[in-house]
Scaffold this active site. Structure first.
Site: not given
Ligand code: NAD
Ligand code: TDX
Length: 339
Positions: A11-12, A34-35, A59, A125, A127, A153, A156, A210, A276
């Site tokens: 995603f990001i 790694k897809l 990977d 993050t 978190e 999560y 880690s 949730y 959760r």
């Molecule tokens: P995502 O799950 O959408 O994408 C993760 C990507 O990493 C995927 O393309 C996956 O194939 C790849 N990947 C996973 N394991 C791998 C490995 N072992 N080797 C190589 N590639 C690998 O995640 P995202 O939401 O885009 O988050 C990206 C980063 O941003 C993460 O580090 C996450 O912790 C951080 N982050 C996310 C959010 C959020 O709201 N989504 C917020 C803050 C920080």
């Molecule tokens: O089906 C659902 N119902 C629900 O109530 C899902 C999937 C989530 N939730 C709640 C849980 C959380 O309070 O919504 C909130 C957001 O949930 P997620 O989208 O799973 O995000 P969150 O747990 O907040 O974590 C996200 O933000 C920080 C990203 O997935 C992380 O990668 C990032 O670090």
């Protein structure tokens, strides 16, 4: 400048790849991914033919493959997005989170030490700070807030952050870390709150909130996160942590109601399901440091960003339909049936 972007098929990371190729036409961007279930090559289709872009399926834990890539490309900068990113999955199966998020980070930094880079940037993050109580709206996470994690999560990700700071102090590796709040926007994987609710609502399926739905998240449009990382890798101070967030706190239930309204679907689809485990109550970022030091400010207001995002899911069913069929269906049934 050559930049390795790990996790660029997620995603990001994919939004960051697009941002960088667009803004810096003379940079070379190498995506190492790694897809996993969360990575999608079709996401990168628009840039696959760009001569300044290369995709490598590997990977980040595979030391040999990572070293080979560094030898071939001699990157100046590494931006590590690659991670297992879904809290609910970490509760079911923590191990892969420890492998990718901690050991993968160490492997990448070892390659940086061996081959030399000007910057290693760790995408972390909010978190890692744990959560804030709902009845203390005056409290925010600053860069000084102690690490205090809740889920496998976030633990880690916190482990990785500590390792990144240790590589800076012990080996002098030129690192930066960013800790961002919840992102939303195009290419967000359907397991996460906003896309899950949009897709379920489009199918008139129950919207599984949730617990009470009063938990608060601080939402930032993904492009604003990408612009912040761009600033940090160019102008940020080595060894520093930067919080990223736009002061946009919303309860989950309000988000789901907005989605219903935008799509013209009834709120009666909302179904409260089991909470959760260890559910964090509230995240709220204080972004003063990145604003004062680097001049970053969010540009997209939530009311506009959520409209754009919902429209993107309406216009890009070809992207998410193949994802929600197949293996994802098993995941959905396991997580949501009888919850
Ligand atoms: P995502 O799950 O959408 O994408 C993760 C990507 O990493 C995927 O393309 C996956 O194939 C790849 N990947 C996973 N394991 C791998 C490995 N072992 N080797 C190589 N590639 C690998 O995640 P995202 O939401 O885009 O988050 C990206 C980063 O941003 C993460 O580090 C996450 O912790 C951080 N982050 C996310 C959010 C959020 O709201 N989504 C917020 C803050 C920080
Ligand atoms: O089906 C659902 N119902 C629900 O109530 C899902 C999937 C989530 N939730 C709640 C849980 C959380 O309070 O919504 C909130 C957001 O949930 P997620 O989208 O799973 O995000 P969150 O747990 O907040 O974590 C996200 O933000 C920080 C990203 O997935 C992380 O990668 C990032 O670090």
């Amino acid at each position: 400048m050559t930049i390795i972007v790990t996790g660029g098929a997620g995603f990001i990371g994919s939004n960051f790849v697009f941002h960088m190729l667009n803004k810096y036409p003379d940079y070379r961007i190498i995506c190492l991914d790694k897809l996993t279930y969360a990575g999608n090559l079709s996401t990168l289709a628009p840039v696959m033919d760009n001569p300044n872009f290369r995709f490598v399926k590997e990977d980040i834990c595979d030391r040999e493959a990572v070293y080979k890539l560094f030898e071939e490309e001699k990157p100046d900068v590494v931006v590590n997005f690659a991670a297992e990113s879904h809290v609910d999955r970490s509760i079911e199966n923590p191990e892969v989170f420890l492998q990718t998020n901690i050991l993968g980070t160490a492997t990448l930094m070892d390659a940086c030490r061996k081959y030399g880079i000007t910057r290693y940037h760790q995408v972390s993050t909010d978190e890692v700070y744990g959560d804030l109580p709902l009845d203390r709206p005056d409290l925010f996470f600053t860069e000084e807030t102690p690490i205090h994690t809740s889920s496998p999560y976030s633990s880690s990700k916190a482990g990785a952050d500590l390792l990144v700071l240790a590589y800076h102090r012990t080996y002098g590796l030129p690192v930066t870390i960013s800790r961002c709040s919840n992102n939303y926007g195009p290419y967000h994987f359907p397991e996460k709150l906003i896309p899950l609710m949009v897709i379920n609502a489009l199918h008139d399926k129950p919207l599984p909130v949730y617990g009470t739905g009063e938990n608060v998240r601080d939402w930032l449009y993904v492009e604003d996160h990408c612009k912040a990382i761009d600033l940090i890798i160019h102008k940020g101070t080595v060894g520093e942590v930067y919080n990223i967030g736009g002061h946009n706190e919303m309860t989950n239930i309000d988000i789901v109601k907005i989605i219903c309204k935008e799509l013209g679907k009834p709120e009666s689809l909302i179904t409260h399901v089991g909470d959760r485990k260890g559910h964090d109550q509230r995240y709220a970022i204080d972004p003063t440091k990145i604003h004062n030091e680097l001049g970053w400010l969010p540009e997209t207001m939530f009311k506009d960003g959520i409209k754009k995002t919902i429209q993107w899911y309406l216009d890009n069913q070809d992207w998410w339909e193949p994802i929600i069929s197949g293996e994802y269906q098993n995941y959905y049934d396991k997580m949501y049936s009888n919850r």
